[in-house]
Design a protein around this motif. Structure first.
Motif, PDB file in Angstrom:
ATOM      1  N   ALA A 106      31.586  19.691  29.344  1.00 59.02           N
ATOM      2  CA  ALA A 106      31.571  18.274  29.613  1.00 59.02           C
ATOM      3  C   ALA A 106      31.714  17.372  28.157  1.00 59.02           C
ATOM      4  O   ALA A 106      32.403  16.616  28.125  1.00 59.02           O
ATOM      5  CB  ALA A 106      30.238  17.981  30.247  1.00 59.02           C
ATOM      6  N   ALA A 107      31.111  18.304  27.436  1.00 61.40           N
ATOM      7  CA  ALA A 107      31.364  17.687  26.072  1.00 61.40           C
ATOM      8  C   ALA A 107      32.954  17.661  25.350  1.00 61.40           C
ATOM      9  O   ALA A 107      33.349  16.781  24.709  1.00 61.40           O
ATOM     10  CB  ALA A 107      30.478  18.572  24.803  1.00 61.40           C
ATOM     11  N   LEU A 108      33.593  18.805  25.624  1.00 61.95           N
ATOM     12  CA  LEU A 108      34.958  18.867  25.423  1.00 61.95           C
ATOM     13  C   LEU A 108      35.936  17.955  26.069  1.00 61.95           C
ATOM     14  O   LEU A 108      36.664  17.287  25.408  1.00 61.95           O
ATOM     15  CB  LEU A 108      35.309  20.184  25.645  1.00 61.95           C
ATOM     16  CG  LEU A 108      36.949  20.678  25.228  1.00 61.95           C
ATOM     17  CD1 LEU A 108      37.111  20.531  23.844  1.00 61.95           C
ATOM     18  CD2 LEU A 108      37.378  21.887  25.790  1.00 61.95           C
ATOM     19  N   SER A 109      35.495  17.439  27.316  1.00 59.12           N
ATOM     20  CA  SER A 109      36.341  16.428  27.891  1.00 59.12           C
ATOM     21  C   SER A 109      36.041  14.948  27.378  1.00 59.12           C
ATOM     22  O   SER A 109      37.161  14.467  27.181  1.00 59.12           O
ATOM     23  CB  SER A 109      35.780  16.336  29.601  1.00 59.12           C
ATOM     24  OG  SER A 109      35.910  17.436  30.161  1.00 59.12           O
ATOM     25  N   ILE A 110      34.894  14.750  26.884  1.00 59.95           N
ATOM     26  CA  ILE A 110      34.363  13.491  26.058  1.00 59.95           C
ATOM     27  C   ILE A 110      35.348  13.458  24.952  1.00 59.95           C
ATOM     28  O   ILE A 110      35.995  12.362  24.359  1.00 59.95           O
ATOM     29  CB  ILE A 110      32.926  13.508  26.066  1.00 59.95           C
ATOM     30  CG1 ILE A 110      32.337  13.187  27.314  1.00 59.95           C
ATOM     31  CG2 ILE A 110      32.692  12.188  25.001  1.00 59.95           C
ATOM     32  CD1 ILE A 110      30.872  13.298  27.349  1.00 59.95           C
ATOM     33  N   ALA A 111      35.386  14.754  24.211  1.00 64.33           N
ATOM     34  CA  ALA A 111      35.920  14.732  22.801  1.00 64.33           C
ATOM     35  C   ALA A 111      37.157  14.477  23.172  1.00 64.33           C
ATOM     36  O   ALA A 111      38.011  13.923  22.131  1.00 64.33           O
ATOM     37  CB  ALA A 111      35.625  16.154  22.154  1.00 64.33           C
ATOM     38  N   SER A 112      38.026  15.188  24.074  1.00 70.36           N
ATOM     39  CA  SER A 112      39.649  14.909  24.195  1.00 70.36           C
ATOM     40  C   SER A 112      39.979  13.302  24.553  1.00 70.36           C
ATOM     41  O   SER A 112      40.680  13.053  24.028  1.00 70.36           O
ATOM     42  CB  SER A 112      39.763  16.050  25.782  1.00 70.36           C
ATOM     43  OG  SER A 112      39.529  17.207  25.072  1.00 70.36           O
ATOM     44  N   VAL A 113      38.966  13.157  25.229  1.00 69.88           N
ATOM     45  CA  VAL A 113      39.476  11.579  25.851  1.00 69.88           C
ATOM     46  C   VAL A 113      39.132  10.696  24.589  1.00 69.88           C
ATOM     47  O   VAL A 113      40.000   9.608  24.302  1.00 69.88           O
ATOM     48  CB  VAL A 113      38.362  11.064  26.799  1.00 69.88           C
ATOM     49  CG1 VAL A 113      38.331   9.418  26.906  1.00 69.88           C
ATOM     50  CG2 VAL A 113      38.778  11.648  28.068  1.00 69.88           C
ATOM     51  N   ALA A 114      38.273  10.911  23.687  1.00 74.16           N
ATOM     52  CA  ALA A 114      37.804  10.142  22.474  1.00 74.16           C
ATOM     53  C   ALA A 114      39.056  10.326  21.493  1.00 74.16           C
ATOM     54  O   ALA A 114      39.575   9.348  20.905  1.00 74.16           O
ATOM     55  CB  ALA A 114      36.676  10.457  21.753  1.00 74.16           C
ATOM     56  N   LEU A 115      39.390  11.449  21.391  1.00 69.42           N
ATOM     57  CA  LEU A 115      40.669  11.854  20.509  1.00 69.42           C
ATOM     58  C   LEU A 115      42.009  11.211  21.016  1.00 69.42           C
ATOM     59  O   LEU A 115      42.668  10.664  20.189  1.00 69.42           O
ATOM     60  CB  LEU A 115      40.765  13.336  20.369  1.00 69.42           C
ATOM     61  CG  LEU A 115      41.995  13.865  19.356  1.00 69.42           C
ATOM     62  CD1 LEU A 115      41.717  13.233  17.836  1.00 69.42           C
ATOM     63  CD2 LEU A 115      42.144  15.374  19.214  1.00 69.42           C
ATOM     64  N   THR A 116      42.112  11.219  22.084  1.00 69.95           N
ATOM     65  CA  THR A 116      43.353  10.530  22.783  1.00 69.95           C
ATOM     66  C   THR A 116      43.279   8.966  22.643  1.00 69.95           C
ATOM     67  O   THR A 116      44.321   8.432  22.204  1.00 69.95           O
ATOM     68  CB  THR A 116      43.520  10.927  24.490  1.00 69.95           C
ATOM     69  OG1 THR A 116      43.575  12.187  24.503  1.00 69.95           O
ATOM     70  CG2 THR A 116      44.575  10.170  24.885  1.00 69.95           C
ATOM     71  N   VAL A 117      42.297   8.535  22.770  1.00 66.95           N
ATOM     72  CA  VAL A 117      42.158   6.896  22.575  1.00 66.95           C
ATOM     73  C   VAL A 117      42.185   6.896  20.989  1.00 66.95           C
ATOM     74  O   VAL A 117      43.270   5.694  20.736  1.00 66.95           O
ATOM     75  CB  VAL A 117      40.602   6.488  22.957  1.00 66.95           C
ATOM     76  CG1 VAL A 117      40.445   5.070  22.329  1.00 66.95           C
ATOM     77  CG2 VAL A 117      40.496   6.566  24.210  1.00 66.95           C
ATOM     78  N   ALA A 118      41.709   7.518  20.085  1.00 71.11           N
ATOM     79  CA  ALA A 118      41.877   7.345  18.760  1.00 71.11           C
ATOM     80  C   ALA A 118      43.235   7.662  18.443  1.00 71.11           C
ATOM     81  O   ALA A 118      43.838   6.675  17.613  1.00 71.11           O
ATOM     82  CB  ALA A 118      41.027   8.385  17.874  1.00 71.11           C
ATOM     83  N   PHE A 119      43.983   8.546  18.806  1.00 73.70           N
ATOM     84  CA  PHE A 119      45.393   8.949  18.509  1.00 73.70           C
ATOM     85  C   PHE A 119      46.248   7.811  19.144  1.00 73.70           C
ATOM     86  O   PHE A 119      47.342   7.185  18.369  1.00 73.70           O
ATOM     87  CB  PHE A 119      45.805   9.989  19.110  1.00 73.70           C
ATOM     88  CG  PHE A 119      47.130  10.449  18.739  1.00 73.70           C
ATOM     89  CD1 PHE A 119      47.580  10.880  17.521  1.00 73.70           C
ATOM     90  CD2 PHE A 119      48.043  10.409  19.583  1.00 73.70           C
ATOM     91  CE1 PHE A 119      48.979  11.219  17.132  1.00 73.70           C
ATOM     92  CE2 PHE A 119      49.472  10.641  19.310  1.00 73.70           C
ATOM     93  CZ  PHE A 119      49.736  11.117  18.139  1.00 73.70           C
ATOM     94  N   THR A 120      45.893   7.188  20.193  1.00 77.27           N
ATOM     95  CA  THR A 120      46.750   6.204  20.934  1.00 77.27           C
ATOM     96  C   THR A 120      46.590   4.825  20.118  1.00 77.27           C
ATOM     97  O   THR A 120      47.631   4.380  19.799  1.00 77.27           O
ATOM     98  CB  THR A 120      46.333   5.913  22.340  1.00 77.27           C
ATOM     99  OG1 THR A 120      46.364   7.264  23.023  1.00 77.27           O
ATOM    100  CG2 THR A 120      47.147   4.971  22.855  1.00 77.27           C
ATOM    101  N   ALA A 121      45.570   4.615  19.743  1.00 79.09           N
ATOM    102  CA  ALA A 121      45.393   3.330  18.958  1.00 79.09           C
ATOM    103  C   ALA A 121      45.966   3.391  17.553  1.00 79.09           C
ATOM    104  O   ALA A 121      46.663   2.443  16.995  1.00 79.09           O
ATOM    105  CB  ALA A 121      43.657   3.076  18.643  1.00 79.09           C
TER     106      ALA A 121
END
Length: 126
Positions: A106-121
Motif C-alpha cells: 500500500a505504501a509502495l503504491s502511494i509512493a509510485s503515484v506520488a513519484l509519477t505525479v512529481a515526474f509528470t509535473a
C-alpha cells in the motif's frame, strides 16, 4: 518471503528515483514518494525479520517423556497438542508477516503515484 523481498527491491528503486532529481515543480510529491518508499522498505524488513523457531524439539520430548509414568495414549495426546500449538504459532506469525507485506505494498503504491505525479509535473512544465 518472496513478496517481501520484491517489496524491498521495489521500494529501493522508488527511493533511488525519488532522490535522483531535485523536484522543483511539485517537491511535496517527491518527498511523499521518498517517505512512503521508506515506509514500504521498513514494512518489508519487518516481514522478513528472523522469527522464533517454535516447534517440537527432539531433546525436549526426550527430557519430558523418557522417564514418564504416563501411558502411551497420554503421551501421544500431549504430543498432538504440542504439534497443534506449534502450527498455530506458525500460522499467526505468517499472518502477521503477510499484514506487513500488505501495508508495504500500500505504501509502495502511494509512493509510485506520488513519484509519477512529481515526474509528470517536471516533464510537462519544463
Amino acid at each position: 518471503m518472496n513478496k517481501a523481498s520484491f517489496l524491498a527491491v521495489s521500494a529501493g528503486v522508488i527511493i533511488a528515483a525519488s532522490t535522483v532529481h531535485l523536484w522543483t515543480k511539485w517537491p511535496l510529491f517527491g518527498v511523499t514518494a521518498l517517505t512512503f518508499s521508506c515506509m514500504a522498505l521498513t514494512a518489508a524488513a519487518i516481514a522478513v525479520r528472523p522469527g522464533k523457531r517454535i516447534g517440537i524439539q527432539a531433546r525436549r520430548l526426550v527430557d519430558r517423556y523418557a522417564d514418564s509414568t504416563s501411558s502411551a495414549a497420554q503421551v501421544e495426546a500431549q504430543i498432538i497438542l504440542d504439534k497443534a500449538n506449534a502450527i498455530t504459532f506458525r500460522e499467526d506469525d505468517l499472518r502477521a508477516r503477510a499484514l506487513w507485506v500488505s501495508r508495504g505494498f500500500a505504501a509502495l503504491s502511494i509512493a509510485s503515484v506520488a513519484l509519477t505525479v512529481a515526474f509528470t509535473a517536471e516533464v510537462l512544465r519544463s
